[in-house]
Scaffold this active site. Structure first.
Site, PDB file in Angstrom:
ATOM      1  N   GLY A  90    -138.805 -34.624 -83.796  1.00  0.00           N
ATOM      2  CA  GLY A  90    -140.206 -34.203 -83.783  1.00  0.00           C
ATOM      3  C   GLY A  90    -140.589 -33.322 -84.966  1.00  0.00           C
ATOM      4  N   ALA A 117    -138.088 -32.090 -80.797  1.00  0.00           N
ATOM      5  CA  ALA A 117    -138.595 -31.756 -79.467  1.00  0.00           C
ATOM      6  C   ALA A 117    -137.521 -30.929 -78.763  1.00  0.00           C
ATOM      7  CB  ALA A 117    -138.877 -33.031 -78.692  1.00  0.00           C
ATOM      8  N   GLU A 171    -141.253 -35.683 -87.710  1.00  0.00           N
ATOM      9  CA  GLU A 171    -142.521 -36.342 -87.340  1.00  0.00           C
ATOM     10  C   GLU A 171    -143.716 -35.418 -87.588  1.00  0.00           C
ATOM     11  OE1 GLU A 171    -140.645 -37.248 -83.539  1.00  0.00           O
ATOM     12  OE2 GLU A 171    -141.270 -39.328 -83.754  1.00  0.00           O
TER      13      GLU A 171
HETATM   14  N1  CAA Z   1    -134.032 -28.483 -78.619  1.00  0.00           N
HETATM   15  C1  CAA Z   1    -133.612 -27.389 -77.945  1.00  0.00           C
HETATM   16  N2  CAA Z   1    -132.803 -26.459 -78.496  1.00  0.00           N
HETATM   17  C2  CAA Z   1    -132.399 -26.657 -79.755  1.00  0.00           C
HETATM   18  C3  CAA Z   1    -132.784 -27.777 -80.500  1.00  0.00           C
HETATM   19  C4  CAA Z   1    -133.649 -28.721 -79.881  1.00  0.00           C
HETATM   20  N3  CAA Z   1    -134.099 -29.802 -80.529  1.00  0.00           N
HETATM   21  N4  CAA Z   1    -132.192 -27.710 -81.722  1.00  0.00           N
HETATM   22  C5  CAA Z   1    -131.470 -26.579 -81.733  1.00  0.00           C
HETATM   23  N5  CAA Z   1    -131.573 -25.943 -80.541  1.00  0.00           N
HETATM   24  C6  CAA Z   1    -130.957 -24.662 -80.139  1.00  0.00           C
HETATM   25  C7  CAA Z   1    -129.479 -24.859 -79.832  1.00  0.00           C
HETATM   26  O1  CAA Z   1    -129.283 -25.356 -78.534  1.00  0.00           O
HETATM   27  C8  CAA Z   1    -128.971 -23.446 -80.019  1.00  0.00           C
HETATM   28  O2  CAA Z   1    -129.306 -22.715 -78.870  1.00  0.00           O
HETATM   29  P1  CAA Z   1    -128.216 -21.651 -78.235  1.00  0.00           P
HETATM   30  O3  CAA Z   1    -128.026 -20.635 -79.318  1.00  0.00           O
HETATM   31  O4  CAA Z   1    -128.924 -21.126 -77.026  1.00  0.00           O
HETATM   32  O5  CAA Z   1    -126.989 -22.433 -77.967  1.00  0.00           O
HETATM   33  C9  CAA Z   1    -129.817 -22.913 -81.160  1.00  0.00           C
HETATM   34  O6  CAA Z   1    -130.974 -23.757 -81.225  1.00  0.00           O
HETATM   35  C10 CAA Z   1    -129.111 -22.974 -82.499  1.00  0.00           C
HETATM   36  O7  CAA Z   1    -128.663 -24.298 -82.689  1.00  0.00           O
HETATM   37  P2  CAA Z   1    -127.136 -24.681 -83.030  1.00  0.00           P
HETATM   38  O8  CAA Z   1    -126.218 -23.645 -82.500  1.00  0.00           O
HETATM   39  O9  CAA Z   1    -126.918 -26.080 -82.591  1.00  0.00           O
HETATM   40  O10 CAA Z   1    -127.178 -24.573 -84.619  1.00  0.00           O
HETATM   41  P3  CAA Z   1    -126.274 -25.380 -85.662  1.00  0.00           P
HETATM   42  O11 CAA Z   1    -126.507 -24.757 -86.984  1.00  0.00           O
HETATM   43  O12 CAA Z   1    -124.872 -25.501 -85.186  1.00  0.00           O
HETATM   44  O13 CAA Z   1    -126.908 -26.880 -85.673  1.00  0.00           O
HETATM   45  C11 CAA Z   1    -128.677 -28.493 -85.703  1.00  0.00           C
HETATM   46  C12 CAA Z   1    -128.224 -27.076 -86.112  1.00  0.00           C
HETATM   47  C13 CAA Z   1    -127.887 -29.542 -86.497  1.00  0.00           C
HETATM   48  C14 CAA Z   1    -130.160 -28.609 -86.046  1.00  0.00           C
HETATM   49  C15 CAA Z   1    -128.442 -28.687 -84.190  1.00  0.00           C
HETATM   50  O14 CAA Z   1    -129.033 -27.588 -83.496  1.00  0.00           O
HETATM   51  C16 CAA Z   1    -129.053 -29.946 -83.640  1.00  0.00           C
HETATM   52  O15 CAA Z   1    -128.495 -31.012 -83.807  1.00  0.00           O
HETATM   53  N6  CAA Z   1    -130.203 -29.824 -82.932  1.00  0.00           N
HETATM   54  C17 CAA Z   1    -130.837 -30.937 -82.275  1.00  0.00           C
HETATM   55  C18 CAA Z   1    -131.597 -31.791 -83.259  1.00  0.00           C
HETATM   56  C19 CAA Z   1    -132.179 -33.009 -82.566  1.00  0.00           C
HETATM   57  O16 CAA Z   1    -131.489 -33.825 -82.004  1.00  0.00           O
HETATM   58  N7  CAA Z   1    -133.519 -33.144 -82.654  1.00  0.00           N
HETATM   59  C20 CAA Z   1    -134.237 -34.263 -82.081  1.00  0.00           C
HETATM   60  C21 CAA Z   1    -134.738 -33.924 -80.716  1.00  0.00           C
HETATM   61  S1  CAA Z   1    -135.388 -35.323 -79.882  1.00  0.00           S
HETATM   62  C22 CAA Z   1    -136.905 -35.509 -80.506  1.00  0.00           C
HETATM   63  O17 CAA Z   1    -137.363 -34.763 -81.357  1.00  0.00           O
HETATM   64  C23 CAA Z   1    -137.658 -36.652 -79.905  1.00  0.00           C
HETATM   65  C24 CAA Z   1    -138.930 -36.989 -80.557  1.00  0.00           C
HETATM   66  O18 CAA Z   1    -139.167 -38.025 -81.123  1.00  0.00           O
HETATM   67  C25 CAA Z   1    -139.965 -36.048 -80.523  1.00  0.00           C
END
Ligand code: CAA
Length: 258
Positions: free
Chosen positions: A109, A64, A112
């Site tokens: 998500g 998400a 999921e």
């Molecule tokens: N939401 C919003 N933006 C996201 C995102 C997310 N879930 N995942 C990645 N992004 C964005 C980052 O903020 C970044 O944006 P900017 O370039 O503007 O800074 C861009 O995508 C690229 O990401 P990274 O620079 O972080 O890339 P990376 O290779 O260093 O890391 C990653 C990749 C490990 C996937 C890391 O982005 C990450 O940990 N993302 C979040 C994953 C997460 O926690 N997902 C769960 C969300 S909660 C949820 O889903 C609840 C539910 O049950 C539905």
């Protein structure tokens, strides 16, 4: 549509979640667009299989959208979960067979979403995980329900409580993915599987999906009775006549999907 690409050819629909700059994170707009496409496809008689994938080379769906979520109130959080749960249930229960082509991160998500699909094919680069408790929330797009049903309660709890990310091999080992392919082969292999499914009696395939999905939510005796009803229903179709006549006549069946 802004964030979802939909195309279809020869009975196969391809849906691409298209926000590569955010690693295809699901914001409300994207969830609504996905829901709209799924509803449209569900009504179509010329589409038998659906492939869902993510734009770019890095991510299927990284969860998400955290930027959008961070300031939500409790009520808004619940609304977002309900919206996604509805869209994902519609995917799970649509008459077409849905294949997730997981080309990279399938987190939160994203994991999921893949679990709402009938089959998960992963690229060697795919990574799965449920990072939610690390953000102070729980999986809210039905992950606490679908993950234990797919991999068992113990493994699901470990993945959700530790937030450990697993690679495609580990996901395959625990039964979260069906097959693993090289990244450049993934979509072609998904299409190959879609074509194989479509070469069968597609009406029967759809009834088999319904029997599996609905039966798992019933007590065993009711599930058997439901299966028997659908089995009986098959005998009202042209595909049953064709399939069995072809076998007896030692020829290849030519199904019509009715
Ligand atoms: N939401 C919003 N933006 C996201 C995102 C997310 N879930 N995942 C990645 N992004 C964005 C980052 O903020 C970044 O944006 P900017 O370039 O503007 O800074 C861009 O995508 C690229 O990401 P990274 O620079 O972080 O890339 P990376 O290779 O260093 O890391 C990653 C990749 C490990 C996937 C890391 O982005 C990450 O940990 N993302 C979040 C994953 C997460 O926690 N997902 C769960 C969300 S909660 C949820 O889903 C609840 C539910 O049950 C539905």
């Amino acid at each position: 549509m802004e964030n979802v690409i939909f195309k279809h050819e020869n009975g196969i629909a391809e849906i691409t979640i298209n926000r590569p700059k955010s690693l295809n994170a699901l914001n409300t707009q994207t969830l609504k667009e996905l829901g709209q496409v799924i509803n449209e496809i569900s009504e179509r008689k010329d589409i038998y299989t659906v492939i869902i994938t993510g734009a770019g080379e890095k991510s299927f769906v990284a969860g998400a959208d955290i930027t959008e979520m961070k300031d939500k109130t409790a009520i808004e959080g619940r609304e977002m979960a309900k919206l996604a749960q509805k869209v994902f249930s519609n995917i799970e229960n649509m008459p077409q067979i849905v294949i997730a082509a997981v080309n990279g991160y399938a987190l939160g998500g994203g994991c999921e979403l893949s679990m709402a699909c009938d089959i998960r094919l992963a690229s060697t680069k795919a990574k799965f995980g449920q990072p939610e408790v690390g953000l102070g929330i729980i999986p809210g797009f039905a992950g606490t329900q679908r993950l234990p049903r797919l991999v068992g309660k113990g493994r699901a709890k470990e993945l959700i409580f530790t937030t450990d990310m697993i690679d495609a091999n580990e996901a395959y080992r625990i039964g979260l993915v069906n097959k693993i392919y090289e990244p450049n082969e993934l979509i072609d292999k998904a299409k190959e599987m879609a074509n194989k499914i479509m070469s069968k009696g597609t009406y029967a395939v759809s009834l088999a999906k319904s029997s599996i999905n609905n039966g798992l939510n019933m007590d065993t005796e009711s599930a058997y009775a439901f299966e028997a009803d659908l089995f009986g229903l098959c005998f009202s179709t042209e595909d049953q006549t064709e399939g069995m006549s072809a076998f007896v006549g030692k020829r290849k069946a030519s199904f019509k999907g009715c």
